[in-house]
Scaffold this motif. Structure first.
Motif, PDB file in Angstrom:
ATOM      1  N   VAL A   1       2.444   6.441  -7.123  1.00 54.16           N
ATOM      2  CA  VAL A   1       1.430   7.319  -7.707  1.00 54.16           C
ATOM      3  C   VAL A   1       1.837   8.783  -7.547  1.00 54.16           C
ATOM      4  O   VAL A   1       1.735   9.574  -8.491  1.00 54.16           O
ATOM      5  CB  VAL A   1       0.045   7.036  -7.075  1.00 54.16           C
ATOM      6  CG1 VAL A   1      -0.951   8.113  -7.450  1.00 54.16           C
ATOM      7  CG2 VAL A   1      -0.445   5.663  -7.517  1.00 54.16           C
TER       8      VAL A   1
ATOM      9  N   VAL B   1      -5.799   0.136 -11.590  1.00 58.33           N
ATOM     10  CA  VAL B   1      -5.253  -1.004 -10.849  1.00 58.33           C
ATOM     11  C   VAL B   1      -5.791  -2.294 -11.445  1.00 58.33           C
ATOM     12  O   VAL B   1      -6.994  -2.425 -11.654  1.00 58.33           O
ATOM     13  CB  VAL B   1      -5.632  -0.935  -9.350  1.00 58.33           C
ATOM     14  CG1 VAL B   1      -5.106  -2.165  -8.611  1.00 58.33           C
ATOM     15  CG2 VAL B   1      -5.082   0.340  -8.712  1.00 58.33           C
TER      16      VAL B   1
ATOM     17  N   LEU C   1      -5.553  -1.914  -2.862  1.00 56.90           N
ATOM     18  CA  LEU C   1      -4.658  -0.762  -2.708  1.00 56.90           C
ATOM     19  C   LEU C   1      -5.374   0.560  -2.392  1.00 56.90           C
ATOM     20  O   LEU C   1      -4.776   1.470  -1.822  1.00 56.90           O
ATOM     21  CB  LEU C   1      -3.803  -0.596  -3.969  1.00 56.90           C
ATOM     22  CG  LEU C   1      -2.858  -1.767  -4.255  1.00 56.90           C
ATOM     23  CD1 LEU C   1      -2.137  -1.563  -5.573  1.00 56.90           C
ATOM     24  CD2 LEU C   1      -1.868  -1.967  -3.124  1.00 56.90           C
ATOM     25  N   ASN C   2      -6.630   0.659  -2.761  1.00 56.61           N
ATOM     26  CA  ASN C   2      -7.388   1.897  -2.456  1.00 56.61           C
ATOM     27  C   ASN C   2      -6.678   3.172  -2.895  1.00 56.61           C
ATOM     28  O   ASN C   2      -6.456   4.087  -2.096  1.00 56.61           O
ATOM     29  CB  ASN C   2      -7.693   1.990  -0.949  1.00 56.61           C
ATOM     30  CG  ASN C   2      -8.597   0.845  -0.516  1.00 56.61           C
ATOM     31  OD1 ASN C   2      -9.442   0.390  -1.290  1.00 56.61           O
ATOM     32  ND2 ASN C   2      -8.419   0.379   0.698  1.00 56.61           N
ATOM     33  N   LEU C   3      -6.337   3.253  -4.143  1.00 57.54           N
ATOM     34  CA  LEU C   3      -5.653   4.420  -4.683  1.00 57.54           C
ATOM     35  C   LEU C   3      -6.663   5.417  -5.253  1.00 57.54           C
ATOM     36  O   LEU C   3      -7.837   5.093  -5.413  1.00 57.54           O
ATOM     37  CB  LEU C   3      -4.673   3.959  -5.770  1.00 57.54           C
ATOM     38  CG  LEU C   3      -3.534   3.083  -5.230  1.00 57.54           C
ATOM     39  CD1 LEU C   3      -2.798   2.401  -6.366  1.00 57.54           C
ATOM     40  CD2 LEU C   3      -2.575   3.915  -4.385  1.00 57.54           C
ATOM     41  N   PRO C   4      -6.210   6.636  -5.557  1.00 58.79           N
ATOM     42  CA  PRO C   4      -7.129   7.616  -6.141  1.00 58.79           C
ATOM     43  C   PRO C   4      -7.796   7.079  -7.417  1.00 58.79           C
ATOM     44  O   PRO C   4      -7.204   6.265  -8.129  1.00 58.79           O
ATOM     45  CB  PRO C   4      -6.220   8.805  -6.479  1.00 58.79           C
ATOM     46  CG  PRO C   4      -5.003   8.638  -5.640  1.00 58.79           C
ATOM     47  CD  PRO C   4      -4.864   7.183  -5.351  1.00 58.79           C
TER      48      PRO C   4
ATOM     49  N   VAL D   1      -6.084   6.410 -10.857  1.00 59.82           N
ATOM     50  CA  VAL D   1      -5.048   5.390 -10.993  1.00 59.82           C
ATOM     51  C   VAL D   1      -5.694   4.067 -11.401  1.00 59.82           C
ATOM     52  O   VAL D   1      -6.705   3.661 -10.840  1.00 59.82           O
ATOM     53  CB  VAL D   1      -4.274   5.198  -9.673  1.00 59.82           C
ATOM     54  CG1 VAL D   1      -3.176   4.161  -9.858  1.00 59.82           C
ATOM     55  CG2 VAL D   1      -3.709   6.512  -9.188  1.00 59.82           C
TER      56      VAL D   1
ATOM     57  N   ALA E   1       2.747   1.630  -3.320  1.00 58.96           N
ATOM     58  CA  ALA E   1       1.830   2.035  -4.393  1.00 58.96           C
ATOM     59  C   ALA E   1       1.545   3.534  -4.301  1.00 58.96           C
ATOM     60  O   ALA E   1       1.548   4.243  -5.316  1.00 58.96           O
ATOM     61  CB  ALA E   1       0.537   1.222  -4.309  1.00 58.96           C
ATOM     62  N   GLU E   2       1.305   4.007  -3.102  1.00 62.07           N
ATOM     63  CA  GLU E   2       1.029   5.431  -2.931  1.00 62.07           C
ATOM     64  C   GLU E   2       2.230   6.280  -3.346  1.00 62.07           C
ATOM     65  O   GLU E   2       2.086   7.302  -4.012  1.00 62.07           O
ATOM     66  CB  GLU E   2       0.624   5.731  -1.482  1.00 62.07           C
ATOM     67  CG  GLU E   2      -0.822   5.298  -1.225  1.00 62.07           C
ATOM     68  CD  GLU E   2      -1.204   5.265   0.250  1.00 62.07           C
ATOM     69  OE1 GLU E   2      -0.348   5.587   1.098  1.00 62.07           O
ATOM     70  OE2 GLU E   2      -2.366   4.904   0.548  1.00 62.07           O
TER      71      GLU E   2
ATOM     72  N   ASN F   1      -1.085  -5.267  -9.653  1.00 59.91           N
ATOM     73  CA  ASN F   1      -0.904  -5.600  -8.238  1.00 59.91           C
ATOM     74  C   ASN F   1      -0.987  -7.091  -7.948  1.00 59.91           C
ATOM     75  O   ASN F   1      -2.047  -7.691  -8.052  1.00 59.91           O
ATOM     76  CB  ASN F   1      -1.979  -4.873  -7.409  1.00 59.91           C
ATOM     77  CG  ASN F   1      -1.909  -5.225  -5.942  1.00 59.91           C
ATOM     78  OD1 ASN F   1      -0.823  -5.359  -5.384  1.00 59.91           O
ATOM     79  ND2 ASN F   1      -3.081  -5.383  -5.310  1.00 59.91           N
TER      80      ASN F   1
ATOM     81  N   ILE G   1       0.838  -1.204   0.000  1.00 59.53           N
ATOM     82  CA  ILE G   1       0.000   0.000   0.000  1.00 59.53           C
ATOM     83  C   ILE G   1       0.870   1.250   0.000  1.00 59.53           C
ATOM     84  O   ILE G   1       0.678   2.156  -0.812  1.00 59.53           O
ATOM     85  CB  ILE G   1      -0.955  -0.033   1.208  1.00 59.53           C
ATOM     86  CG1 ILE G   1      -1.988  -1.160   0.993  1.00 59.53           C
ATOM     87  CG2 ILE G   1      -1.658   1.309   1.395  1.00 59.53           C
ATOM     88  CD1 ILE G   1      -2.887  -1.422   2.161  1.00 59.53           C
ATOM     89  N   GLU G   2       1.844   1.260   0.874  1.00 57.48           N
ATOM     90  CA  GLU G   2       2.766   2.389   0.996  1.00 57.48           C
ATOM     91  C   GLU G   2       3.535   2.612  -0.313  1.00 57.48           C
ATOM     92  O   GLU G   2       3.625   3.739  -0.820  1.00 57.48           O
ATOM     93  CB  GLU G   2       3.730   2.043   2.135  1.00 57.48           C
ATOM     94  CG  GLU G   2       4.699   3.100   2.542  1.00 57.48           C
ATOM     95  CD  GLU G   2       5.733   2.500   3.512  1.00 57.48           C
ATOM     96  OE1 GLU G   2       6.830   3.053   3.590  1.00 57.48           O
ATOM     97  OE2 GLU G   2       5.429   1.462   4.170  1.00 57.48           O
TER      98      GLU G   2
END
Lengths: 214, 214
Positions: B166, B189, B181-184, B187, B162-163, B175, B159-160
């Motif tokens: 981005v 995925v 991952l809960n990205l914006p 992005v 990936a952020e 992934n 997660i870290e």
């Protein structure tokens, strides 16, 4: 409990529920409302209720879900309470990656053997499991009542090997080869086509680019 | 050509069409009817027509599909005519398996770098691409305008990382970590959750067993 025909989409979501519930358990959460679970998983609460209703519900009005109970029950639905005897064909990087993934064992997938054609790999062990030569495959599969075979070999060999496995009693193929296997109806095949996954990713990039140019 | 919103199911099938058409091309087949394609792919002919109609058709009544043309057009839809600059984070077995898969390059996925935290891997090269230390990641990603990052690292780091990717301009994550991952929103995925795939397999075994005991 009698179960109805379950859609592919639900089957695809079940392992994800299982994963989230496992994480909740690890964090000591004993119960959770469908709204809370919904927020975490980014699935609507009604979707969750609907999915779980396929298997008889599990929720109590105003109480939510008992995490441990739901985790256990979904595990049963997923067939994780029984052990599955598994082999890996292909001891290359991908085969080794699968063999090294200890979490499979925790879920009941017991790695019995790894096979390759490359004599230089003979005698090598991965997590204590020796790499055997492909010539031993037929006998080994029968003797060990292997249920699942993961295929991490080139596509031009995969079809032949898969047919050989099925003749020798293997019931399910986890197929990483870039081909369809076309096995008899009763054989269960789960495909992991990595290049197709990557193409889906590039499709989405392409779409995004087009939409944002306009 | 203006495109409608395409369903996930169609997007999942497109790479498979692309694969089959590529195989036909290799075998020198110049055109194919939707019935023939249907028989090979075990998809109904009407499904094929319907899927391809999402993108404007490509077929001619009574002639069938021009294989080369259809292959090229689907390639364009999949974004394969442009190069995609990719890196792999995690040089373990799975990362190495991806790095060694030369066919990705053929499809326009250009491997620019491989990263790991393990100093013992520093200086190792895979298909000529050196393994770099994770400290260089941010600068490298910016300097090389990396578009896609494949994550083959443990979930607690994913997660870290990936952020961080981005923030540094990566637009798409492939992934393999066992977590969401809960990205914006912007992005892209694409998840490959191998343990979930294996659970789907065991679900099907379990179902089969139940149905055949009754």
């Amino acid at each position: 409990m009698e179960e109805r025909e379950i859609s592919q989409a639900v089957i695809r979501r079940l392992p994800r529920y299982y994963r989230y519930l496992g994480e909740l358990l690890e964090h000591g959460v004993e119960r959770i409302s469908s709204n809370d679970l919904s927020r975490r998983m980014k699935v609507t609460a009604s979707q969750i209720r609907q999915d779980l209703n396929n298997f008889g519900g599990f929720g109590q009005q105003g109480y939510g879900y008992n995490v441990k109970y739901l985790y256990t029950e979904i595990g049963k639905i997923l067939g994780l309470e029984e052990d599955h005897r598994m082999i890996i064909i292909g001891a290359g990087n991908l085969g080794q990656a699968l063999a090294n993934y200890a979490a499979f064992e925790k879920r009941g997938f017991i790695l019995k053997g790894i096979f390759d054609v490359n004599p230089r790999l003979a005698g090598m062990t991965i997590r204590g499991v020796p790499v055997r030569m492909i010539e031993e495959l037929g006998e080994f599969v029968k003797d060990n009542e292997v249920e699942i075979a993961a295929l991490t070999i080139p596509k031009d060999k995969a079809i032949e090997v898969a047919e050989f496995l099925v003749v020798n009693g293997v019931r399910a193929i986890w197929n990483f080869a870039h081909t369809d296997l076309n096995l008899p109806e009763h054989v269960i095949v789960e495909n992991v086509h990595l290049s197709e996954s990557l193409m889906q990713l590039s499709y989405k990039i392409n779409r995004f680019n087009k939409e944002h140019k306009k």
